[in-house]
Write a protein that holds these residues in place. Structure first.
Motif, short mmCIF file in Angstrom:
data_model
loop_
_atom_site.label_atom_id
_atom_site.label_comp_id
_atom_site.label_asym_id
_atom_site.label_seq_id
_atom_site.Cartn_x
_atom_site.Cartn_y
_atom_site.Cartn_z
N LEU A 199 6.66 2.45 7.08
CA LEU A 199 5.53 2.85 6.24
C LEU A 199 5.76 4.26 5.70
O LEU A 199 5.46 4.56 4.53
CB LEU A 199 4.23 2.77 7.03
N TYR A 200 6.27 5.14 6.55
CA TYR A 200 6.58 6.50 6.10
C TYR A 200 7.74 6.47 5.09
O TYR A 200 7.69 7.14 4.06
CB TYR A 200 6.97 7.38 7.30
N LEU A 201 8.76 5.69 5.41
CA LEU A 201 9.96 5.67 4.57
C LEU A 201 9.69 5.09 3.18
O LEU A 201 10.11 5.65 2.17
CB LEU A 201 11.07 4.87 5.27
N HIS A 202 8.98 3.98 3.14
CA HIS A 202 8.79 3.28 1.86
C HIS A 202 7.98 4.12 0.88
O HIS A 202 8.27 4.14 -0.33
CB HIS A 202 8.10 1.94 2.10
N SER A 203 6.97 4.82 1.39
CA SER A 203 6.15 5.65 0.50
C SER A 203 6.97 6.79 -0.08
O SER A 203 6.58 7.38 -1.10
CB SER A 203 4.94 6.20 1.26
N SER A 204 8.11 7.11 0.54
CA SER A 204 9.02 8.11 -0.01
C SER A 204 10.04 7.48 -0.95
O SER A 204 10.28 7.97 -2.06
CB SER A 204 9.74 8.84 1.14
N LEU A 205 10.65 6.38 -0.53
CA LEU A 205 11.70 5.74 -1.33
C LEU A 205 11.20 5.28 -2.69
O LEU A 205 11.96 5.29 -3.67
CB LEU A 205 12.27 4.53 -0.57
N VAL A 206 9.95 4.86 -2.76
CA VAL A 206 9.44 4.34 -4.03
C VAL A 206 9.42 5.42 -5.11
O VAL A 206 9.39 5.14 -6.30
CB VAL A 206 8.02 3.75 -3.80
N GLN A 207 9.50 6.69 -4.68
CA GLN A 207 9.52 7.80 -5.63
C GLN A 207 10.92 8.08 -6.18
O GLN A 207 11.10 8.98 -7.00
CB GLN A 207 8.97 9.06 -4.96
N LEU A 230 0.83 -1.21 0.00
CA LEU A 230 0.00 0.00 0.00
C LEU A 230 0.86 1.26 0.00
O LEU A 230 0.48 2.28 -0.60
CB LEU A 230 -0.94 0.01 1.21
N CYS A 231 2.02 1.20 0.65
CA CYS A 231 2.94 2.34 0.63
C CYS A 231 3.40 2.62 -0.80
O CYS A 231 3.52 3.78 -1.20
CB CYS A 231 4.15 2.06 1.52
N CYS A 232 3.69 1.55 -1.54
CA CYS A 232 4.06 1.71 -2.96
C CYS A 232 2.94 2.41 -3.71
O CYS A 232 3.18 3.34 -4.50
CB CYS A 232 4.36 0.36 -3.60
N ARG A 233 1.71 1.98 -3.50
CA ARG A 233 0.56 2.58 -4.18
C ARG A 233 0.45 4.07 -3.86
O ARG A 233 0.27 4.90 -4.76
CB ARG A 233 -0.75 1.89 -3.75
N LEU A 234 0.54 4.39 -2.58
CA LEU A 234 0.37 5.78 -2.17
C LEU A 234 1.45 6.67 -2.79
O LEU A 234 1.15 7.74 -3.34
CB LEU A 234 0.42 5.88 -0.64
N GLY A 235 2.71 6.24 -2.70
CA GLY A 235 3.80 7.06 -3.23
C GLY A 235 3.74 7.24 -4.73
O GLY A 235 3.95 8.34 -5.24
N ILE A 236 3.42 6.16 -5.45
CA ILE A 236 3.39 6.22 -6.92
C ILE A 236 2.17 7.00 -7.41
O ILE A 236 2.26 7.80 -8.34
CB ILE A 236 3.40 4.80 -7.51
N ALA A 237 1.01 6.80 -6.78
CA ALA A 237 -0.22 7.44 -7.26
C ALA A 237 -0.27 8.92 -6.95
O ALA A 237 -0.78 9.72 -7.75
CB ALA A 237 -1.43 6.73 -6.64
N THR A 238 0.23 9.33 -5.78
CA THR A 238 0.03 10.71 -5.33
C THR A 238 1.30 11.55 -5.33
O THR A 238 1.21 12.77 -5.21
CB THR A 238 -0.52 10.72 -3.90
N ARG A 239 2.48 10.91 -5.45
CA ARG A 239 3.77 11.59 -5.28
C ARG A 239 3.87 12.23 -3.90
O ARG A 239 4.61 13.19 -3.68
CB ARG A 239 4.00 12.64 -6.36
N LEU A 240 3.12 11.70 -2.95
CA LEU A 240 3.20 12.11 -1.54
C LEU A 240 3.64 10.89 -0.73
O LEU A 240 3.25 9.77 -1.03
CB LEU A 240 1.84 12.57 -1.02
N ASP A 241 4.46 11.12 0.30
CA ASP A 241 4.71 10.02 1.23
C ASP A 241 3.64 10.07 2.31
O ASP A 241 2.81 10.99 2.36
CB ASP A 241 6.13 10.10 1.80
N LEU A 242 3.65 9.08 3.19
CA LEU A 242 2.59 8.97 4.19
C LEU A 242 2.57 10.17 5.14
O LEU A 242 1.49 10.64 5.53
CB LEU A 242 2.77 7.67 4.98
N ALA A 243 3.76 10.70 5.51
CA ALA A 243 3.80 11.85 6.40
C ALA A 243 3.19 13.08 5.72
O ALA A 243 2.41 13.82 6.34
CB ALA A 243 5.24 12.14 6.82
N GLN A 244 3.53 13.31 4.47
CA GLN A 244 2.95 14.43 3.73
C GLN A 244 1.44 14.26 3.59
O GLN A 244 0.68 15.22 3.75
CB GLN A 244 3.57 14.51 2.34
#
Length: 441
Positions: free
Chosen positions: A226-234, A80-94
């Motif tokens: 969870l915060y980190l992965h949604s950023s790294l995937v970008q 889900l972190c991958c989905r969030l980062g790729i779809a929105t260009r936002l990480d979980l913290a943002q």
């Protein structure tokens, strides 16, 4: 939703890796390979070692199912972190800062920081123990030395994310190789190991097993990851036309699944090593990493077993401490829009982790460090719902996620994971409340 003009990967000094269209599957996968391993190292840090060691030596193979379930939950949530980062260009913290009510911003930031400090505490103590075991360095000196041990490694970021990823993958491979040899030396009963993966409700009714189950959960599904992965995937820039986002998601998810599968095998190996070497063979369970190091030689009949244990512990501690610092940058800037230089952020996090570590060694002695490691993982477990619930909610919003909105079956699994995390933590808090009440009366 406001789209971030610059991907959050740039905020951790990550060099963007371009993934051109038209490459073969293998070449594309090799270009994508990396972020999953930077996340996976957090799933095999010294905190995992402490909880797995305590679980195996006290209860044999009975809590293996908790590792299996936690690993499956981690795969669902990290995808889900991958989905969030790729779809929105936002990480979980943002996303939390921009999309949730404003009054949640500071509490969620503080909870995330507590989780990062708890994780860093485990890595600090684990690395210090490894230095003591391998080189005879006094534990107090090792704790102090680790205040600056990763500044050199963090400098690798300036040479590009690929070199940093290569270093981490090499360290993960070293840990995996050490435990592969340990399993050959141990020769466990694989039928008993298999039985350990059968879920047992009794584990949730036994206070001691429940405490360790919560520790395993917190050590395996780490909130800061969870915060980190949604950023790294970008850090991957996909070049192509229609369907590029889905292609990016598919390859990023495979990167995650492969890396977390390796982390799962390493965690299982730690518990199996403890159960096969110590459970039922000694008068008292072995819950201390130093004691395990000393006893492995006579139990397995070779000093190689102890040396491999120490080397793997040091490699695990050093690799996972890198990602805690990177997660700290992501969390601080995402919630507060505040960025510190890497070395300042590193020293801030480690300085806060040093306080309980030094206090434990000075006041309670070296033998209390393992209890501190397990406690740090329980604290991580208690932080999980505050990262997991927003993540699942965001990924189910069509207006935010677009074509990458999570399908119903995945959302169902994710909400089930969130409910189970809340159930385990709630059961633990009730057990602790009953214990406190019994002491008070």
């Amino acid at each position: 939703m406001t789209e971030a003009p610059i991907g959050s990967a740039d905020r951790i000094d990550a060099q963007v890796v371009e993934v051109p269209a038209g490459m073969g599957m293998l070449r594309t996968f090799l270009r994508v390979l990396g972020p999953g391993y930077l996340v996976a190292v957090g799933y095999m840090d010294p905190g995992n070692w402490a909880t797995d060691l305590a679980a195996g030596s006290q209860f044999g193979y009975r809590l293996l199912w908790v590792i299996g379930l936690s690993s499956l939950m981690a795969m669902v949530l990290q995808s889900l972190c991958c989905r969030l980062g790729i779809a929105t260009r936002l990480d979980l913290a943002q996303a939390c800062s921009q999309l949730l009510p404003r009054f949640w911003r500071i509490p969620l930031w503080l909870l995330a920081e507590v989780g990062i400090i708890s994780c860093d505490l485990a890595e600090l103590v684990g690395s210090a123990i490894a230095l003591q075991l391998l080189f005879g360095l006094p534990l107090l000196w090792g704790v102090g030395l680790t205040a600056a041990d990763t500044l050199l490694l963090l400098a690798l970021q300036h040479f590009g994310i690929r070199r940093l990823e290569a270093l981490v993958i090499a360290l993960v491979a070293l840990v995996g190789g050490c435990f592969a040899v340990e399993m050959l030396l141990l020769q466990p009963s694989w039928s008993q190991v298999g039985q350990g993966f059968i879920p047992q409700a009794a584990s949730l009714r036994d206070g001691r097993q429940l405490f360790l189950a919560a520790g395993i959960l917190g050590a395996t599904v780490m909130p800061h990851n969870l915060y980190l992965h949604s950023s790294l995937v970008q850090s991957r820039r996909w070049i192509g036309g229609q369907g590029t986002q889905r292609r990016a998601l598919a390859f990023s998810t495979w990167d995650t699944l492969v890396a977390l599968s390796l982390a799962f095998l390493i965690n299982v190996s730690i518990l199996v090593l403890a159960a096969g070497s110590f459970y039922g063979r000694l008068p008292q369970p072995v819950t201390d990493l130093s004691e395990a190091y000393r006893l492995l030689t006579p139990m397995l009949g070779t000093s190689l077993a102890s040396v491999l244990f120490g080397v793997a512990l040091l490699a695990a501690g050093q690799s996972s401490t890198l990602t805690a610092t990177m997660a700290g940058q992501v969390v601080m800037e995402g919630f507060l829009n505040l960025r510190l230089p890497d070395w300042k952020r590193r020293l801030l996090t480690r300085g806060l982790a040093l306080i309980p570590a030094l206090a434990t060694v000075l006041l309670l002695g070296e033998q209390a460090t393992n209890q501190l490691l397990v406690l740090s993982q329980v604290v991580l477990s208690l932080q999980l719902p505050f990262a997991v619930i927003p993540l699942v909610w965001f990924c189910g919003r069509r207006g935010l996620m677009g074509e990458l909105q999570a399908p119903r079956w995945l959302l169902g699994l994710a909400w089930a994971c969130a409910a189970l995390i809340v159930l385990i933590n709630g059961s633990l808090l009730l057990a602790l409340a009953r214990l406190a009440f019994s002491f008070g009366s």
